[in-house]
Design an enzyme around this catalytic site. Structure first.
Site, PDB file in Angstrom:
ATOM      1  N   HIS A 146      20.958 -10.514 -17.828  1.00  0.00           N
ATOM      2  CA  HIS A 146      20.212 -10.879 -16.584  1.00  0.00           C
ATOM      3  C   HIS A 146      20.817  -8.942 -15.637  1.00  0.00           C
ATOM      4  O   HIS A 146      21.583  -8.705 -15.987  1.00  0.00           O
ATOM      5  CB  HIS A 146      20.813 -11.680 -15.723  1.00  0.00           C
ATOM      6  CG  HIS A 146      19.775 -13.462 -16.383  1.00  0.00           C
ATOM      7  ND1 HIS A 146      18.708 -13.580 -15.956  1.00  0.00           N
ATOM      8  CD2 HIS A 146      20.076 -14.791 -16.322  1.00  0.00           C
ATOM      9  CE1 HIS A 146      18.554 -14.434 -16.550  1.00  0.00           C
ATOM     10  NE2 HIS A 146      19.184 -15.357 -16.734  1.00  0.00           N
ATOM     11  N   CYS A 185      16.469  -7.059 -16.064  1.00  0.00           N
ATOM     12  CA  CYS A 185      15.541  -7.060 -14.886  1.00  0.00           C
ATOM     13  C   CYS A 185      16.150  -6.027 -13.840  1.00  0.00           C
ATOM     14  O   CYS A 185      16.939  -5.834 -14.183  1.00  0.00           O
ATOM     15  CB  CYS A 185      15.592  -8.218 -14.043  1.00  0.00           C
ATOM     16  SG  CYS A 185      14.981  -9.984 -15.230  1.00  0.00           S
TER      17      CYS A 185
END
Length: 344
Positions: free
Chosen positions: A90, A151
């Site tokens: 992440h 991301c």
């Protein structure tokens, strides 16, 4: 010397669990060992995943373990060394508390981050921290190649030169010097109107908002005032744009970072041919292996556009290339820099 740190985090049994990140780590390890002869001994390669078998070991990607591993990666580097870092997991953003963000994307009001397995309790690792931990200590004649598949990863290591193709190969600019001064002019006009307005709750609220606006403008000015935008670069570089930012007084290091998307985008955790993977990790390795099979080494700019082509039909994310110096992007990509091969 060759060293590699490979990190893949699936966040098992958490609400934001991913599927392909440990597979990404495995694929990257196999690629480096099989295609680039990276050694696998413990002094040369560290693979960190949240596979349950790693729990309670130094290979479990907690924030503390990751910070130690990042420091290990670049310590005692010397001329001609090859250093590799890849991270699949992440990515996020957090606010810039000290105003020192040397980001390549001045339009995003925050720091890009990566998320250790325990980030909810121990915190994320932001771009300034990554820069200070990885780039600053690196020997200037060692080459560090980074692959970030997460991301908001466009400026995850706060490197000053950013090259970005859009979907159609056109130049896209995040924020230039002109944009920043236009922001300042708008704020001054708003302040002039506020001074002549009757005192009320609304004007106090507007004043507070304006103060924050001036604070943000000052931060952007400090960063973008070091920037020079060259529109002609887009014409010469297949729709790429260079945005120079701060850290201008530091010694330039030989650092190249491929990231899965721009700061305001997400990177896909997907399945390809029935196997869970990160889209960027798959595209990067696929492009490199296709080039190797054809015995036609890709240039850095060609690799960036090749990964974009592999992604564009199914994914909206736009990969980016960031560098710590103003290098020749037409040189053949390599994870090792030959002696005396610095490009300026």
């Amino acid at each position: 010397m060759k060293k590699a740190l490979i990190i893949g985090i699936n966040y098992y049994n958490q609400s934001y669990q991913l599927s392909g990140c440990i597979n990404d780590a495995t694929n990257v390890r196999e690629y480096l060992v099989g295609d680039h002869a990276f050694p696998q001994d413990a002094d040369s390669m560290v693979v960190m995943t949240d596979d349950p078998e790693n729990e309670n070991t130094l290979l479990y990607p907690t924030r503390a373990n990751m910070m130690n591993a990042l420091s290990w990666l670049v310590q005692d580097t010397s001329e001609g060394d090859t250093v590799w870092l890849s991270y699949s997991g992440h990515g996020g953003q957090t606010t810039d508390s000290d105003g020192n963000r040397p980001a390549a994307d001045a339009a995003i009001d925050g720091l890009d981050t990566i998320c250790p397995v325990d980030f909810e309790s121990e915190g994320q690792i932001d771009s300034t921290t990554l820069h200070r931990t990885l780039v600053v200590p690196l020997h200037p004649q060692a080459r560090l190649t980074i692959l970030f598949d997460c991301c908001h990863s466009g400026s995850a290591c706060a490197l000053p030169y950013v090259y970005r193709p859009d979907e159609e190969g056109n130049v896209s600019v995040v924020q230039t010097v002109t944009d920043t001064f236009q922001q300042g002019a708008t704020l001054i006009m708003a302040a002039n109107q506020l001074v002549h307005a009757p005192l009320s709750i609304d004007t106090l609220t507007n004043a507070n908002t304006l103060l924050h606006g001036f604070t943000g403008f000052a931060k952007n000015l400090a960063t973008v005032s070091h920037s020079v935008f060259h529109p002609e670069d887009g014409d010469d570089n297949d729709g790429l744009v260079k945005l120079e930012t701060s850290f201008a007084t530091e010694e330039v290091k030989d650092v190249w970072m491929f990231s899965g998307c721009s700061d305001d985008q997400t990177s896909a955790d997907t399945s390809i041919n029935g196997v869970a993977t990160g889209a960027m990790s798959w595209a990067f390795i696929t492009a490199m292996r296709e080039s190797d099979a054809a015995s036609a080494p890709l240039s850095y700019i060609a690799l960036l556009t090749s990964t974009r082509q592999l992604l564009k039909d199914n994914y909206s994310q736009i990969p980016q290339l960031s560098c710590d110096g103003e290098y020749d992007l037409d040189q053949a990509i390599q994870v090792r820099q030959d002696k005396n091969e610095r490009r300026n």
